[in-house]
Design a protein around this motif. Sequence first.
Motif, short mmCIF file in Angstrom:
data_model
loop_
_atom_site.label_atom_id
_atom_site.label_comp_id
_atom_site.label_asym_id
_atom_site.label_seq_id
_atom_site.Cartn_x
_atom_site.Cartn_y
_atom_site.Cartn_z
N UNK A 77 -2.31 10.24 -8.14
CA UNK A 77 -3.30 9.86 -9.15
C UNK A 77 -2.60 9.30 -10.39
N UNK B 199 -1.01 5.86 -9.45
CA UNK B 199 -1.93 4.72 -9.34
C UNK B 199 -2.41 4.24 -10.71
N UNK C 264 1.83 2.19 -3.94
CA UNK C 264 0.93 3.07 -4.72
C UNK C 264 0.33 4.17 -3.86
N UNK D 164 -1.42 4.19 -1.24
CA UNK D 164 -2.74 4.03 -0.63
C UNK D 164 -2.63 4.13 0.89
N UNK E 117 -4.00 -2.16 -8.66
CA UNK E 117 -4.10 -2.92 -7.41
C UNK E 117 -5.37 -3.76 -7.40
N UNK F 154 0.82 -1.21 0.00
CA UNK F 154 0.00 0.00 0.00
C UNK F 154 0.86 1.26 0.00
N UNK G 152 -3.83 7.21 2.78
CA UNK G 152 -5.25 7.52 2.95
C UNK G 152 -5.65 7.39 4.42
N UNK H 224 -7.45 3.24 -6.04
CA UNK H 224 -6.37 2.48 -6.66
C UNK H 224 -6.35 2.67 -8.17
N UNK H 225 -7.51 3.08 -8.74
CA UNK H 225 -7.54 3.35 -10.17
C UNK H 225 -7.13 4.79 -10.47
N UNK H 226 -6.76 5.52 -9.42
CA UNK H 226 -6.30 6.88 -9.64
C UNK H 226 -7.39 7.93 -9.52
#
Lengths: 252, 291, 278
Positions: A80, A83, A52, A54, A88, A49, A57, C170-172
């Motif tokens: 952005x 990712x 990318x 994440x 993922x 995590x 968050x 995760x897809x941006x």
Amino acid sequence: MESEIIKIRDFSAGYGQNFVLKNINLSFEKNKVTAIMGPSGCGKSTLIRCINRMHELNLDAIHKGDILFNGKSVFETNPILLRKKIGMVFQRPNPFPTMSIYDNVIAGYRLNGIKLSKKEFDLIVEDSLKKAFLWEEVKDNLHKKGTFLSGGQQQRLCIARAMAVNPDVLLLDEPTSALDPKATAMIEELIVELKKTVTIILVTHNRTQAARVSDFTVFLYLGELIEYGSTETIFTTPKNPKTEEYLIGKFG
Amino acid sequence: MLRDRFFKFGLKLAGGLIALLIFSIFVSLVIASIPSIKEFGLSFVFGKEWNPVEEHFSALPFIIGTLLTSVLALAISLPFSLAIAFFSGEFSKKGLISSLIAYATDLLAGIPSVIYGFWGLFFLVPLIRKLELSFNIPPYGVGIFTASLVLSIMIIPYASSMARDVIALVPSDLKEAGFALGSTRLEVIKKVIFPYSVSGIFAGLLLAFGRAIGETMAVTMVIGNANRIPHSLFEPANTLASVIANEFTEATSDIHLSSLIYLGLILFIITFFINYIGNMIIERMSVNGRS
Amino acid sequence: MGEVKLRILKDRIFTFIIYLLTFLSVIPLFAILFSLVKKGLGVINLNFFITLPKPPPDAGGILNALVGTFLLVLIASIVSIPIGIVAGLFLVETRNRFANMLRVLINVLQGLPSIVIGIIAYLWVVKPMGGFSALSGGIALGIMMLPMVVKSTEETIKLIPYTLREASYALGADYFTTIFKVVLPAGISGILNGILLGIARIAGETAPLLFTAFGNPYLNFNPAKPVDSLPLLIFNYAMSPYERWQNAAWGASFVLIAFVLLINIGVKLGGRRWRVKL
């Protein structure tokens, strides 16, 4: 060293005051499958995590050290954009319940406001679903909701969704932990196939799964990197006694 | 991203606006009551006379009317509310009958106040009138008792659904422990469920009481609208809400209007605290129930 | 053994009382519905819906009230739905003392007497505008509907699994896109149900309209002018001395109840049918 797509340098991360990951140094080879295993709570998920971003968050997330993706720090890359290059897939299949199978596959485009022609989208959908071994099963029902599929199909849909934006890296966070053995076997086959196009980092608590699909294996224990090497070496002649204990099932 | 920052600010703004709304309601009521507060001060609350002709205003008749109707309504509805709560929370959780009962109480809760009042006026009032005749009481038909009766029907679904939710929070292993010791259902209810949920049931009744205090239309239509302190439950009277409903559009002088808003301010303060306390108790219960 | 028998007997009696009281408490519902059908149904025909009130002793129709109710509900929806949904999102996203306080305040707002809301709309809208209006009535109803929209949004969105958001991130996708394209669509049926139930509730409100929308025997579409509404018409006709007006009030009550019940039943059935499968 061009073959190393991701490099983790002196990296620690955690929540609040606690570091869950401690001083990790690690590189991931391009177009290979690297499995990250270890007992639960060892920081496997936190690690991927962070790749990318994440992890950030979480409101109380902390980290130090650096992660390089294609030579550039991920923390200096817009999350952005990052990712989109690093896809993922999660533990539980999570197709978007309001979208059809078709829309789920191109969700990466729709959510980011990228408009392509119907023809281009059709091609992407077909190509991605084929890559995810799902095309034959759903090609006549593309406009049905994704949530009507079986668990294994849903997970492959999520893989297709991640693949549709042409990522360089695919992070798989225990992708088969919610699936039955048959669906698991299919995903494993798929992983081996996918490494032709992407670099795969697979978090798993299933030792034999790591042995079956990965080229390299990382063993984490209590947030520290215990051992890293080719899967064959790790499983046949582990250097660290802890690795051996884990592999023969003494803990976790 | 900039858009995300704006959006998150928007979320905070909406939350803040609602808090501001409630605060401004209070402030506006106070400001509009100032002429009356200046004229009558705090003695407004305890004075016995409401006389628009002589422009002398005080609230006691309506405070008494409000408390009498609400307390009586709560007392009448209490056994029924608790029965429904235990019925649907404990006796018959699933099945046709309990879902019919749940449906019926939902519908009772959905009937508009004005229809309760209308029905009360044409169905209950004649009935009460006959009753009063047979007891040799002046047969008004309308009055505190009639209003309480209508109110009690109106708050049953509310009180019972609150109580049922609280009863549902009682952990089932506690109940099973009771049954496993050979207790009857009555004993489990008395010794396990009731002690566990008593504060929540109290909160539910408090909130139902708050509803009754503020209820306007149904009461206005059957209470008889008399601006004096009632001496019997069968006399016409007025509540805080019903006198506002009756006189607001007919108030000719500023002081009359301001006094009516002063009554509204009293109503606001009473219901604010009742709701605040009731909701705090329930909030705390459900937090404890979850953890 | 006698002691056990006594205990069981007590339990039986208690059970009987619970059943008895439960069934007694739904009698008023049937009594009310019976009155409405018996007295109301006879008045209703096409003309009842499409004509305006007539001076006594005639009664005429309820077109003015139907239009007025529609206008009031429309204004109330515009006032309450957008801010209610955003505030509901705020409560889901925020964990601090202010959010907890706001949650209690919203319950308090829901518990405020409707007549007090009427006074507020009078002070805030009627007085500055210099007269009664649909706008002031709609705002009063909107304030009443607001807590329901907030609560249904919060309760619905809270149940949307966090993994859906993760998939979107995760897809941006950014936060805004995630909320509007993934989270809200997944919760739309729950929020819609809350809105519909809110509409059913405010459509039957009378007290806050007495000195805001005021009532109007003529057809009016202008939000700056007074309008009638079904409950206002029922109140005025019910309290009138003319029998035909009272009968029209029964008819209007039947229409109002049918509207409220249809929404309730529709939400129950539709909630099951249209709920997004997660």
